[in-house]
Design a protein around this motif. Structure first.
Motif, PDB file in Angstrom:
ATOM      1  N   PRO A 295      60.261  45.972  46.257  1.00 12.85           N
ATOM      2  CA  PRO A 295      59.604  45.207  44.998  1.00 12.85           C
ATOM      3  C   PRO A 295      58.404  45.608  44.266  1.00 12.85           C
ATOM      4  O   PRO A 295      57.680  45.857  45.728  1.00 12.85           O
ATOM      5  N   ASN A 296      58.044  45.695  42.863  1.00  9.93           N
ATOM      6  CA  ASN A 296      56.630  45.801  42.896  1.00  9.93           C
ATOM      7  C   ASN A 296      55.356  44.791  42.590  1.00  9.93           C
ATOM      8  O   ASN A 296      55.721  44.406  41.474  1.00  9.93           O
ATOM      9  N   TYR A 297      55.560  44.938  43.818  1.00  8.35           N
ATOM     10  CA  TYR A 297      54.568  43.215  43.579  1.00  8.35           C
ATOM     11  C   TYR A 297      53.301  43.665  44.415  1.00  8.35           C
ATOM     12  O   TYR A 297      52.782  43.524  44.866  1.00  8.35           O
ATOM     13  N   SER A 298      51.954  43.028  43.091  1.00  8.56           N
ATOM     14  CA  SER A 298      51.012  44.779  43.379  1.00  8.56           C
ATOM     15  C   SER A 298      50.150  44.126  42.334  1.00  8.56           C
ATOM     16  O   SER A 298      50.232  42.963  41.024  1.00  8.56           O
ATOM     17  N   ALA A 299      48.798  44.320  43.222  1.00  8.49           N
ATOM     18  CA  ALA A 299      47.475  43.699  42.270  1.00  8.49           C
ATOM     19  C   ALA A 299      46.233  44.705  41.510  1.00  8.49           C
ATOM     20  O   ALA A 299      45.802  45.150  41.588  1.00  8.49           O
ATOM     21  N   SER A 300      47.645  45.980  41.692  1.00 13.30           N
ATOM     22  CA  SER A 300      46.225  46.856  41.327  1.00 13.30           C
ATOM     23  C   SER A 300      46.720  47.032  39.934  1.00 13.30           C
ATOM     24  O   SER A 300      46.994  46.697  39.335  1.00 13.30           O
ATOM     25  N   ARG A 301      45.060  47.268  39.404  1.00 15.01           N
ATOM     26  CA  ARG A 301      44.598  47.363  37.959  1.00 15.01           C
ATOM     27  C   ARG A 301      44.164  45.660  37.653  1.00 15.01           C
ATOM     28  O   ARG A 301      43.265  45.909  36.926  1.00 15.01           O
ATOM     29  N   LEU A 302      45.237  45.387  38.334  1.00 13.00           N
ATOM     30  CA  LEU A 302      44.192  43.586  38.471  1.00 13.00           C
ATOM     31  C   LEU A 302      42.893  43.995  39.012  1.00 13.00           C
ATOM     32  O   LEU A 302      42.132  43.036  39.019  1.00 13.00           O
ATOM     33  N   LEU A 303      42.695  44.742  40.460  1.00 10.80           N
ATOM     34  CA  LEU A 303      42.068  44.636  40.566  1.00 10.80           C
ATOM     35  C   LEU A 303      41.022  44.983  40.621  1.00 10.80           C
ATOM     36  O   LEU A 303      39.420  44.751  40.674  1.00 10.80           O
ATOM     37  N   ASP A 304      40.191  46.199  39.257  1.00 14.27           N
ATOM     38  CA  ASP A 304      39.380  46.293  38.412  1.00 14.27           C
ATOM     39  C   ASP A 304      38.354  44.739  38.203  1.00 14.27           C
ATOM     40  O   ASP A 304      37.036  45.449  38.217  1.00 14.27           O
ATOM     41  N   ARG A 305      39.968  44.126  38.114  1.00 14.35           N
ATOM     42  CA  ARG A 305      38.954  42.876  37.146  1.00 14.35           C
ATOM     43  C   ARG A 305      38.446  41.824  37.817  1.00 14.35           C
ATOM     44  O   ARG A 305      37.100  41.890  38.537  1.00 14.35           O
ATOM     45  N   ALA A 442      42.674  49.232  49.192  1.00 14.82           N
ATOM     46  CA  ALA A 442      43.562  47.414  49.521  1.00 14.82           C
ATOM     47  C   ALA A 442      44.542  46.761  49.621  1.00 14.82           C
ATOM     48  O   ALA A 442      45.464  47.522  48.042  1.00 14.82           O
ATOM     49  N   THR A 443      45.770  47.460  50.398  1.00  9.63           N
ATOM     50  CA  THR A 443      47.310  47.012  50.307  1.00  9.63           C
ATOM     51  C   THR A 443      47.518  45.573  50.750  1.00  9.63           C
ATOM     52  O   THR A 443      46.649  44.582  51.141  1.00  9.63           O
ATOM     53  N   TRP A 444      48.307  45.687  49.716  1.00 11.07           N
ATOM     54  CA  TRP A 444      48.872  44.308  48.558  1.00 11.07           C
ATOM     55  C   TRP A 444      49.730  43.503  50.046  1.00 11.07           C
ATOM     56  O   TRP A 444      50.207  44.216  50.248  1.00 11.07           O
ATOM     57  N   ASN A 445      49.444  42.065  49.975  1.00  8.98           N
ATOM     58  CA  ASN A 445      50.173  41.372  50.375  1.00  8.98           C
ATOM     59  C   ASN A 445      51.061  40.603  50.263  1.00  8.98           C
ATOM     60  O   ASN A 445      51.460  40.399  48.802  1.00  8.98           O
ATOM     61  N   ALA A 453      44.642  36.109  40.911  1.00 10.22           N
ATOM     62  CA  ALA A 453      43.558  36.514  42.084  1.00 10.22           C
ATOM     63  C   ALA A 453      42.489  35.763  41.985  1.00 10.22           C
ATOM     64  O   ALA A 453      42.442  35.099  40.872  1.00 10.22           O
ATOM     65  N   SER A 454      42.214  34.652  43.374  1.00 11.14           N
ATOM     66  CA  SER A 454      41.149  33.969  43.336  1.00 11.14           C
ATOM     67  C   SER A 454      40.839  34.062  44.221  1.00 11.14           C
ATOM     68  O   SER A 454      41.243  34.311  46.062  1.00 11.14           O
ATOM     69  N   SER A 455      38.944  33.641  44.160  1.00  8.49           N
ATOM     70  CA  SER A 455      38.542  33.171  45.821  1.00  8.49           C
ATOM     71  C   SER A 455      37.489  33.051  44.822  1.00  8.49           C
ATOM     72  O   SER A 455      37.255  32.759  44.303  1.00  8.49           O
ATOM     73  N   PRO A 456      36.467  32.209  45.698  1.00 10.24           N
ATOM     74  CA  PRO A 456      34.989  31.302  45.821  1.00 10.24           C
ATOM     75  C   PRO A 456      34.272  31.996  44.727  1.00 10.24           C
ATOM     76  O   PRO A 456      33.241  31.591  43.776  1.00 10.24           O
ATOM     77  N   LYS A 457      33.649  33.585  45.340  1.00  8.49           N
ATOM     78  CA  LYS A 457      33.235  34.837  43.972  1.00  8.49           C
ATOM     79  C   LYS A 457      33.983  34.778  42.858  1.00  8.49           C
ATOM     80  O   LYS A 457      33.101  35.336  41.772  1.00  8.49           O
TER      81      LYS A 457
END
Length: 526
Positions: A295-305, A442-445, A453-457
């Protein structure tokens, strides 16, 4: 004329192969093969495990899908080739993502090495193989029916060496079923769409089989390579029909059409049976499953955001009426005009990539969907670099690694990133070609879909506005089967590097490979 000859009598001694044939099954997944073989659906592949030397293939870390075939041909890592995404690259002068299709060979492929030593070679649809018009001692066929066009872009450009062979092939076999555009542009909105796609690609397999058999009969080849890309295409586009847990899965289509991926695997197994039957028993045959699919579960292209957020900049989300209209117009433009306008498109916003790379310290570049790729804007390397090489570069890589490891999948609470790969740690220092590969991956889980995607920053950043066509994407490990004279059937207890095959093939044909990062596979030497 048949290529099958009686098996040589060895009297217990090792018998070396007189010829080598590689049957490439591009992205045929080893776990699906195992499952469907156990179900009796793939009898040819199932039989190989009892009579072959076989094992798993280790591809270059973080860059597997775009480098597995070039690393096979050249026996060097992406750091040496600079070819990390098949037919796409980053231009440090213009900061644009560009197509990679060099007109001059960057490294010597296994078939050109063998050609130079007087061995006759036939090469059919080798993925990401440049240039097309090499002075090969034999024949080379490009863009007959690959996964994607050899030079990237959207349309196949069928050509051959020698040139007249292309006319002969068209005259004998006609046009390729399914047309000349990449499978990414096939619509799959209905059961009829899926059925047509499946049937065309089954016919493509049959057509490639006939072409391969025809080419086999043209000469006694020392090295023969043919690659089937249909499982690759269907794996990307039809995974959601195969996988009932995928968010895009439509049970109604699955009930009406069945599993199109299974149909492609079964057709590939039938093709393999025909090719194996046509090869004589003095030929060492490598059946080569390059890498897998899931399955293509990915954050590539979201990564640039995410990267824009980490740098404290405003994120462009590609949403709204203007962007929707722009995409529609873009898809209707002639391909030649698209090529001319591509730099302008890159300079604004392209498929999630954020603008103004010139003034950013780091940004996403084309990589793959399993591992997003990051480029640093380095002084002396990029035309308008900001980050100084040395201590500042190293510190920024470490900080990015930390920031990426803090990301979570906002919908599951799990870490978003499985591993952050700093290229210099795995591929060595900076060199002329090493500077072309990304600085970090960055290899995705991939345990669940990734939408936010979420983080404090960065807070929360989502995929709104991104255009996604592929429901399936690659797994990194491949598999191979070797059958031939003098080989002892066995399952290897260790992974084999993709870079080990070319020096092994060369040695078996009495040729030394002068530049190689691989080692010979002893089990294939009999």
């Amino acid at each position: 004329m048949s290529h099958r000859r009686p098996r040589s009598e060895s009297g217990g001694a090792t018998v070396c192969a007189k010829r080598i044939a590689v049957i490439g099954l591009d992205s045929l997944d080893k776990d699906l093969v195992s499952m469907w073989s156990a179900d009796g659906l793939l009898p040819t592949l199932a039989s190989l495990k009892s009579r072959a030397v076989w094992g798993d293939i280790r591809n270059p870390i973080g860059l597997e899908s775009g480098t597995c075939w070039p690393s096979f041909y050249y026996s060097v890592s992406p750091r040496e080739t600079g070819q990390y995404d098949g037919a796409r690259a980053f231009d440090p002068d213009t900061y644009a993502n560009v197509f990679y299709a060099p007109e001059k060979a960057q490294h010597e492929s296994i078939w050109m090495l063998l050609s130079g030593a007087g061995r006759k070679c036939a090469v059919i649809d080798a993925p990401y193989s440049f240039p097309a018009d090499e002075a090969i001692n034999g024949i080379k066929i490009i863009d007959r029916s690959p996964h994607v066009p050899a030079g990237g872009k959207d349309v196949f450009r069928f050509r051959t060496t020698p040139h007249d062979l292309s006319h002969e092939i068209i005259s004998r076999f006609g046009d390729v079923p399914g047309g000349t555009r990449s499978s990414d542009h096939v619509r799959l909105d209905s059961a009829d769409d899926v059925r047509s796609f499946r049937d065309n690609y089954v016919r493509r397999i049959e057509s490639k089989t006939e072409l391969s058999l025809y080419c086999l009969e043209r000469d006694q080849w020392d090295f023969f390579l043919t690659v089937f890309g249909e499982a690759h295409c269907m794996g990307h586009r039809g995974w959601h029909i195969h996988d009932p847990t995928h968010p895009w899965h439509d049970p109604a289509i699955a009930r009406e059409v069945g599993d199109p991926l299974k149909s492609i695997y079964m057709a590939t197994d039938r093709a393999l049976a025909r090719l194996l039957a046509a090869l004589d028993e003095d030929t060492l045959v490598l059946v080569y499953l390059s890498h897998g699919i899931g399955p293509n579960y990915s954050a590539s292209r979201l990564l640039d955001r995410i990267l824009v957020g980490l740098e404290g900049r405003n994120v462009r989300s590609n949403t709204g009426l203007l962007f929707t209209l722009g995409r529609t117009v873009w898809q209707q433009l002639p391909h030649a005009l698209r090529d001319q306008l591509q730099p302008l498109r890159e300079a604004t916003v392209h498929d999630g990539y954020q603008p103004d790379r010139v003034h950013r310290k780091f940004f996403e570049v084309w990589g793959n969907d399993r591992s997003g790729a990051i480029r640093l804007n380095v002084v002396g390397r990029e035309s308008q670099g900001i980050v100084r090489p040395g201590a500042e570069y190293d510190a920024l890589c470490r900080q990015l690694k930390t920031d990426l490891e803090e990301l979570i999948n906002a919908e599951t609470g799990e870490p978003l990133v499985e591993e952050v790969i700093i290229a210099s740690d795995h591929y060595g220092g900076k060199g002329k070609t090493g500077d072309r590969i990304p600085d970090l991956m960055a290899t995705w889980n991939r345990s669940a879909p990734i939408n936010v995607a979420s983080s404090p920053k960065i807070g929360n950043l989502d995929k709104s506005g991104l255009v996604l066509r592929r429901s399936g994407d690659h797994l990194p490990v491949g598999q191979f089967y070797g059958v031939g004279p003098g080989l002892t059937p066995q399952r290897l207890n260790h992974d084999v590097s993709v870079m080990d095959f070319a020096p092994t093939i060369a040695a078996l044909l009495g040729v030394q490979m002068p530049k190689s990062e691989g080692t010979q596979i002893e089990a294939l030497r009999g």
